[in-house]
Design a protein around this motif. Structure first.
Motif, short mmCIF file in Angstrom:
data_model
loop_
_atom_site.label_atom_id
_atom_site.label_comp_id
_atom_site.label_asym_id
_atom_site.label_seq_id
_atom_site.Cartn_x
_atom_site.Cartn_y
_atom_site.Cartn_z
N GLU A 100 0.88 -1.18 -0.01
CA GLU A 100 -0.04 -0.02 -0.15
C GLU A 100 0.79 1.31 0.06
OE1 GLU A 100 -3.13 -0.07 3.34
OE2 GLU A 100 -3.22 -2.11 3.03
N HIS A 101 2.03 1.22 0.28
CA HIS A 101 2.99 2.29 0.41
C HIS A 101 4.18 1.78 -0.12
CE1 HIS A 101 -0.12 4.06 3.49
NE2 HIS A 101 0.01 2.71 4.11
N PRO A 102 4.50 1.66 -1.43
CA PRO A 102 5.55 1.10 -2.14
C PRO A 102 6.90 1.68 -1.91
CG PRO A 102 4.12 2.03 -3.73
CD PRO A 102 3.42 1.99 -2.31
N ASP A 103 7.01 3.10 -1.61
CA ASP A 103 8.03 3.87 -1.29
C ASP A 103 8.28 4.37 -0.03
OD1 ASP A 103 9.28 3.79 -4.03
OD2 ASP A 103 7.90 5.48 -4.89
N ALA A 104 7.67 3.66 1.00
CA ALA A 104 7.89 3.93 2.26
C ALA A 104 8.38 2.78 3.09
CB ALA A 104 6.41 4.25 2.92
N VAL A 105 9.30 3.35 4.08
CA VAL A 105 9.66 2.03 5.10
C VAL A 105 8.86 2.38 6.43
CG1 VAL A 105 11.67 1.31 6.39
CG2 VAL A 105 11.81 2.06 4.04
N LEU A 106 8.30 1.33 7.09
CA LEU A 106 7.37 1.57 8.05
C LEU A 106 8.22 0.81 9.30
CD1 LEU A 106 4.61 0.19 5.65
CD2 LEU A 106 4.90 2.78 6.71
N VAL A 107 7.83 1.61 10.46
CA VAL A 107 8.73 1.20 11.69
C VAL A 107 7.61 1.15 12.96
CG1 VAL A 107 10.83 1.69 13.10
CG2 VAL A 107 10.74 2.09 10.72
N VAL A 108 7.74 0.21 13.94
CA VAL A 108 7.21 0.18 15.06
C VAL A 108 8.19 0.07 15.85
CG1 VAL A 108 5.85 -1.30 16.55
CG2 VAL A 108 5.14 -0.75 14.43
N GLU A 109 8.43 1.03 16.82
CA GLU A 109 9.41 0.86 17.98
C GLU A 109 8.82 0.98 19.26
OE1 GLU A 109 12.00 4.43 15.91
OE2 GLU A 109 12.28 4.05 18.02
N LEU A 110 9.05 0.02 20.33
CA LEU A 110 8.59 -0.07 21.71
C LEU A 110 9.86 -0.01 22.46
CD1 LEU A 110 6.01 -2.93 21.51
CD2 LEU A 110 5.27 -0.31 21.71
N TRP A 111 9.76 1.11 23.40
CA TRP A 111 10.94 1.61 24.27
C TRP A 111 10.29 1.32 25.83
CZ3 TRP A 111 15.89 2.98 23.06
CH2 TRP A 111 15.86 3.03 21.43
N VAL A 112 11.28 1.33 26.93
CA VAL A 112 10.85 1.18 28.31
C VAL A 112 10.09 2.56 28.66
CG1 VAL A 112 12.44 -0.52 28.68
CG2 VAL A 112 13.13 1.84 28.86
N ASP A 113 10.74 3.54 28.15
CA ASP A 113 10.10 4.78 28.49
C ASP A 113 10.16 5.76 27.18
OD1 ASP A 113 12.30 5.84 29.17
OD2 ASP A 113 12.09 5.10 31.09
N ALA A 114 9.64 6.83 27.38
CA ALA A 114 9.73 8.05 26.50
C ALA A 114 11.22 8.60 26.67
CB ALA A 114 9.01 9.21 26.43
N ALA A 115 11.83 8.78 27.61
CA ALA A 115 13.13 9.13 28.02
C ALA A 115 14.05 8.34 27.26
CB ALA A 115 13.19 9.33 29.48
N SER A 116 14.08 7.07 27.46
CA SER A 116 14.97 6.16 26.84
C SER A 116 14.77 6.48 25.40
CB SER A 116 14.51 4.66 27.10
OG SER A 116 14.67 4.58 28.43
N HIS A 117 13.82 6.43 24.62
CA HIS A 117 13.82 6.77 23.30
C HIS A 117 14.41 7.91 22.88
CE1 HIS A 117 11.79 8.69 19.52
NE2 HIS A 117 12.38 7.52 19.08
N HIS A 118 14.21 8.90 23.52
CA HIS A 118 14.68 10.38 23.29
C HIS A 118 15.98 10.46 23.48
CE1 HIS A 118 14.71 14.74 22.86
NE2 HIS A 118 15.57 14.82 24.05
N ALA A 119 16.78 9.69 24.52
CA ALA A 119 18.38 9.56 24.80
C ALA A 119 18.76 9.02 23.56
CB ALA A 119 18.41 9.06 26.05
N SER A 120 18.00 7.91 23.15
CA SER A 120 18.61 6.96 22.15
C SER A 120 18.87 7.80 21.02
CB SER A 120 17.85 5.84 21.77
OG SER A 120 16.64 6.39 21.01
N LEU A 121 18.46 8.85 20.64
CA LEU A 121 18.84 9.63 19.40
C LEU A 121 19.98 10.46 19.40
CD1 LEU A 121 15.20 11.39 19.06
CD2 LEU A 121 16.12 9.45 18.03
#
Lengths: 104, 104
Positions: free
Chosen positions: A45-66
């Motif tokens: 349905e989205h031939p030129d897109a890469v789709l991602v699902v991320e789950l993190w222990v919390d928002a801070a961990s996700h933010h820090a990972s960047l």
């Protein structure tokens, strides 16, 4: 509180699979930083897109990972492949019908 | 191939938490039907939306689950709470940087 980050990344025509390769490159950093799931995929349905699902222990961990060098390097490597189209949303997980039941 | 279904469900003003309660009610059916993750959440960025990440063993399992009596009952119960606004996307997972590394 588990944090979800889901998104679609538009790739320039013909460059989608290169983007998938960058995003699926094994990374011990992510798990150590609190990443629970990081699923990368594609859709007819989205031939030129890469789709991602991320789950993190919390928002801070996700933010820090960047700020991780490996993540910054991957983002830099991916940038020239992006069309600029992006979508998705983020949220704090408040529950699951699977809590305490079967596979979690 | 793991299948991801992510979506946002608009709730009528003030009815969001009732919708969350329905979607997070424990269900042994889902796990038995091949549901790997079913994370329900909220976001300040989307105050009247319930956000969902589902991961399934494959697309067929997800599709079949929509015929389960418990799922049909939950959908029927949720319908009057919905505003009609919906979004999201589905995809086949092709890989993960966490494969073979740390928490999977």
């Amino acid at each position: 509180m588990t944090f979800a980050n889901v998104g679609s990344l538009g790739a320039l025509p013909g460059r989608r699979d290169e983007l998938v390769a960058i995003l699926t490159r094994p990374s011990a950093d992510l798990a150590a930083a609190g990443c629970l799931r990081y699923d990368v995929g594609v859709s007819d349905e989205h031939p030129d897109a890469v789709l991602v699902v991320e789950l993190w222990v919390d928002a801070a961990s996700h933010h820090a990972s960047l700020g991780l060098p490996s993540v910054r390097a991957a983002i830099e490597e991916a940038m020239p492949l992006l069309s600029g189209e992006m979508g998705g949303f983020r949220f704090d997980v408040v529950g699951s019908p699977l809590d305490g039941v079967g596979i979690a």
